[in-house]
Design a protein around this motif. Sequence first.
Motif, PDB file in Angstrom:
ATOM      1  N   LYS A 154      14.037  -4.837  97.262  1.00 59.62           N
ATOM      2  CA  LYS A 154      14.058  -4.358  96.316  1.00 59.62           C
ATOM      3  C   LYS A 154      13.925  -3.518  95.610  1.00 59.62           C
ATOM      4  O   LYS A 154      13.888  -3.009  94.381  1.00 59.62           O
ATOM      5  N   GLY A 155      13.882  -2.311  96.088  1.00 55.42           N
ATOM      6  CA  GLY A 155      14.115  -0.748  96.026  1.00 55.42           C
ATOM      7  C   GLY A 155      12.270  -0.044  97.792  1.00 55.42           C
ATOM      8  O   GLY A 155      12.607  -0.456  98.341  1.00 55.42           O
ATOM      9  N   LEU A 156      12.394   0.974  97.229  1.00 59.17           N
ATOM     10  CA  LEU A 156      11.231   2.019  98.407  1.00 59.17           C
ATOM     11  C   LEU A 156      10.639   2.330  97.473  1.00 59.17           C
ATOM     12  O   LEU A 156      10.178   2.614  96.394  1.00 59.17           O
ATOM     13  N   ARG A 157       9.579   2.857  97.752  1.00 59.09           N
ATOM     14  CA  ARG A 157       8.519   3.334  97.234  1.00 59.09           C
ATOM     15  C   ARG A 157       7.847   3.608  98.512  1.00 59.09           C
ATOM     16  O   ARG A 157       6.377   3.455  98.541  1.00 59.09           O
ATOM     17  N   PHE A 158       8.125   5.378  98.643  1.00 55.29           N
ATOM     18  CA  PHE A 158       7.033   6.311 100.246  1.00 55.29           C
ATOM     19  C   PHE A 158       6.904   6.797  99.546  1.00 55.29           C
ATOM     20  O   PHE A 158       7.340   8.300  98.879  1.00 55.29           O
ATOM     21  N   GLY A 159       5.555   7.487  99.986  1.00 53.89           N
ATOM     22  CA  GLY A 159       4.432   8.435  99.346  1.00 53.89           C
ATOM     23  C   GLY A 159       5.499  10.068  99.728  1.00 53.89           C
ATOM     24  O   GLY A 159       6.111   9.664 101.242  1.00 53.89           O
ATOM     25  N   ASN A 160       5.525  10.636  99.027  1.00 55.86           N
ATOM     26  CA  ASN A 160       5.717  12.215  99.555  1.00 55.86           C
ATOM     27  C   ASN A 160       7.438  12.558  99.538  1.00 55.86           C
ATOM     28  O   ASN A 160       8.134  12.821 100.695  1.00 55.86           O
ATOM     29  N   TYR A 161       7.873  11.077  99.752  1.00 56.50           N
ATOM     30  CA  TYR A 161       9.917  10.773  99.937  1.00 56.50           C
ATOM     31  C   TYR A 161      10.618  11.715  99.598  1.00 56.50           C
ATOM     32  O   TYR A 161      11.767  12.069 100.162  1.00 56.50           O
ATOM     33  N   VAL A 162      10.764  12.452  98.866  1.00 55.05           N
ATOM     34  CA  VAL A 162      11.439  13.719  98.646  1.00 55.05           C
ATOM     35  C   VAL A 162      11.008  14.673  99.698  1.00 55.05           C
ATOM     36  O   VAL A 162      12.206  15.089  99.806  1.00 55.05           O
ATOM     37  N   GLN A 163      10.339  14.907 100.171  1.00 54.86           N
ATOM     38  CA  GLN A 163       9.895  15.493 101.197  1.00 54.86           C
ATOM     39  C   GLN A 163      10.519  14.660 102.294  1.00 54.86           C
ATOM     40  O   GLN A 163      11.135  15.242 103.734  1.00 54.86           O
ATOM     41  N   ASN A 214       9.182  -2.162 102.158  1.00 58.77           N
ATOM     42  CA  ASN A 214       9.633  -0.749 101.942  1.00 58.77           C
ATOM     43  C   ASN A 214       8.473   0.028 101.131  1.00 58.77           C
ATOM     44  O   ASN A 214       8.576   0.936 100.334  1.00 58.77           O
ATOM     45  N   GLY A 215       7.261  -0.016 102.298  1.00 54.26           N
ATOM     46  CA  GLY A 215       6.091   1.227 100.706  1.00 54.26           C
ATOM     47  C   GLY A 215       5.772   0.370  99.794  1.00 54.26           C
ATOM     48  O   GLY A 215       4.907   1.004  99.000  1.00 54.26           O
ATOM     49  N   MET A 216       6.453  -1.136  98.558  1.00 57.64           N
ATOM     50  CA  MET A 216       5.496  -1.351  98.068  1.00 57.64           C
ATOM     51  C   MET A 216       4.005  -1.869  98.588  1.00 57.64           C
ATOM     52  O   MET A 216       3.609  -2.210  97.057  1.00 57.64           O
ATOM     53  N   ALA A 217       4.237  -2.585  99.258  1.00 62.14           N
ATOM     54  CA  ALA A 217       3.252  -2.749  99.446  1.00 62.14           C
ATOM     55  C   ALA A 217       1.597  -2.347  99.831  1.00 62.14           C
ATOM     56  O   ALA A 217       0.541  -3.516 100.173  1.00 62.14           O
ATOM     57  N   GLY A 218       1.957  -1.207 100.209  1.00 61.88           N
ATOM     58  CA  GLY A 218       0.781  -0.174 100.692  1.00 61.88           C
ATOM     59  C   GLY A 218       0.848   1.077 101.376  1.00 61.88           C
ATOM     60  O   GLY A 218       3.042   1.098 101.358  1.00 61.88           O
ATOM     61  N   LEU A 219       0.090   1.590 101.081  1.00 61.73           N
ATOM     62  CA  LEU A 219       0.509   2.982 101.479  1.00 61.73           C
ATOM     63  C   LEU A 219       1.139   3.403 103.387  1.00 61.73           C
ATOM     64  O   LEU A 219       1.163   4.150 103.434  1.00 61.73           O
ATOM     65  N   ASP A 220      -0.031   2.606 104.192  1.00 64.34           N
ATOM     66  CA  ASP A 220       0.107   2.110 105.278  1.00 64.34           C
ATOM     67  C   ASP A 220       1.396   1.757 105.842  1.00 64.34           C
ATOM     68  O   ASP A 220       1.035   1.287 107.291  1.00 64.34           O
ATOM     69  N   THR A 221       2.514   2.505 105.256  1.00 64.82           N
ATOM     70  CA  THR A 221       3.742   1.856 105.778  1.00 64.82           C
ATOM     71  C   THR A 221       4.547   3.173 106.871  1.00 64.82           C
ATOM     72  O   THR A 221       4.353   3.551 106.686  1.00 64.82           O
ATOM     73  N   GLN A 222       5.595   2.397 107.811  1.00 66.33           N
ATOM     74  CA  GLN A 222       5.775   3.314 108.975  1.00 66.33           C
ATOM     75  C   GLN A 222       7.987   2.991 109.234  1.00 66.33           C
ATOM     76  O   GLN A 222       8.249   2.007 109.129  1.00 66.33           O
ATOM     77  N   PHE A 223       8.339   4.017 108.811  1.00 67.84           N
ATOM     78  CA  PHE A 223       9.809   4.056 108.164  1.00 67.84           C
ATOM     79  C   PHE A 223      10.134   3.288 110.041  1.00 67.84           C
ATOM     80  O   PHE A 223       9.435   3.455 111.060  1.00 67.84           O
ATOM     81  N   THR A 224      11.702   2.323 109.754  1.00 68.55           N
ATOM     82  CA  THR A 224      11.368   2.069 110.819  1.00 68.55           C
ATOM     83  C   THR A 224      13.604   1.786 111.027  1.00 68.55           C
ATOM     84  O   THR A 224      14.118   0.872 111.187  1.00 68.55           O
ATOM     85  N   PHE A 225      14.152   2.945 110.102  1.00 67.58           N
ATOM     86  CA  PHE A 225      14.965   2.600 110.160  1.00 67.58           C
ATOM     87  C   PHE A 225      16.353   3.387 111.347  1.00 67.58           C
ATOM     88  O   PHE A 225      17.507   4.067 111.433  1.00 67.58           O
ATOM     89  N   ASN A 226      15.900   3.227 112.261  1.00 67.34           N
ATOM     90  CA  ASN A 226      16.546   3.611 113.669  1.00 67.34           C
ATOM     91  C   ASN A 226      16.838   2.949 114.610  1.00 67.34           C
ATOM     92  O   ASN A 226      16.327   2.406 116.186  1.00 67.34           O
TER      93      ASN A 226
END
Length: 437
Positions: A386-395, A214-226
């Motif tokens: 354990k949570g999430l940490r996505f960049g610019n997740y406000v947007q 959920n983005g906690m292990a690196g910036l090169d993450t992709q969303f998968t909630f579909n």
Amino acid sequence: MIQNKIIAALAALGIATAAQAQQAEIQWWHSMAGLNGDKVNELANKFNASQNRYKVVPVYKGGYPESMTAAIAAYRAGNAPAILQVFEVGTATMMSAKGAVVPVYKLMKDSDEKFDPKSYLPPVSGYYSDPQGNMLSFPFNSSTVVFYVNEDQFKKAGLDGAGKAPKTWKEFVAAAEKLKAAGQGCVYTTGWPSWAHIENFSAWHNVPIGTKENGMAGLDTQFTFNTPLHVRHISMLADLAKRGMFTYAGRQSQAEAKFASGECSMLTSSTGAQANIRRQAKFKWSVHFLPYWDDVKGAPQNSIIGGASLWVMGGKTPNVYKGVAQFFGFLSRPENQMDWHVSTGYLPITMAAYEMTKKSGFYQQHPEAEVAIKQLMNKPPTANSKGLRFGNYVQGREVIEEEMEAAFAGKKTPKQALDDAVRRGNEILRKFEAANR
């Protein structure tokens, strides 16, 4: 004799005035309104009265996105506050602001202030720590999504809202249909739709929102909630909306007022709503674990926190930082955490405060206040919960909610809405990644 007393009084006044003049002012920008805002002011006043070297000045700056935007602009202009309250989805953005923030673990160490990350509830401390376990911001108003029920309206519909409140989403739909048949106008509403029905939904079912933990292990993450599970869930909500059993109230906490007034029978929203519901509700209500899909292996898992933490802004004097560290130490005291917890419904962030509240008998009188803690600690967190940490997740969250709204209004199929949310969200992630390589 009288003259001596007057001289002594004037001298004491002079000392007090001099001490006040030397006080370091600590600006604290926050987003707590209503009763919770009153408690923020009360905490600051209590700290200010406990010593005379520092003065914490709380300033309400609007909702979370507004206060964060205002602080970034203020930092660029050289007049940022010393303390900024930032909601949990702003964590990655704040972490990337090199030089603009002072990590809390460093602040406490430099100020020689007692600070043990292990004393905080693990689901809380983990959310705001780096991979090495260093806490970057100070947990403050931590919460999670819980399920509220109007027991009076349940009883009217022939349902048991306390002992047999819906545990699964299938039971939830059956209860909604009975409430509707009994003449209830607003059956169900939700606060914070993405937080409740994408982020916590995913953790509760132990499925990822995105890759890289959920983005906690690196910036090169992709969303998968579909996934099919996510599509099934949003489809259920869209169907309830179409059938008049789900009233959409907005992207933040607007739904909470609809429940507190008795307008709506069921609510999913923050545990931090309990103070206002307790004060306003003229009916019997209770709090429960979130419903879950019972055919998902391992569900329910554990929910994740929301709310906000306190970030220390850069560019201040050593004396101001010393005061901030003392204030954080003050906030961590079990008696202050317990007072904040029982007054607002937010979590006690330390184990000591939780144990103190238990021993006080508060949970026996108010079992609803302990539900969030039990739900958060239902099972040991996994990489998915354990949570999430996505960049610019406000947007990113705004994009998700915009697409959810399209599904609820029948403008898009739930699958198309989630596919579009993932695509648009990934574009935001790539921009953040490029800017923070």
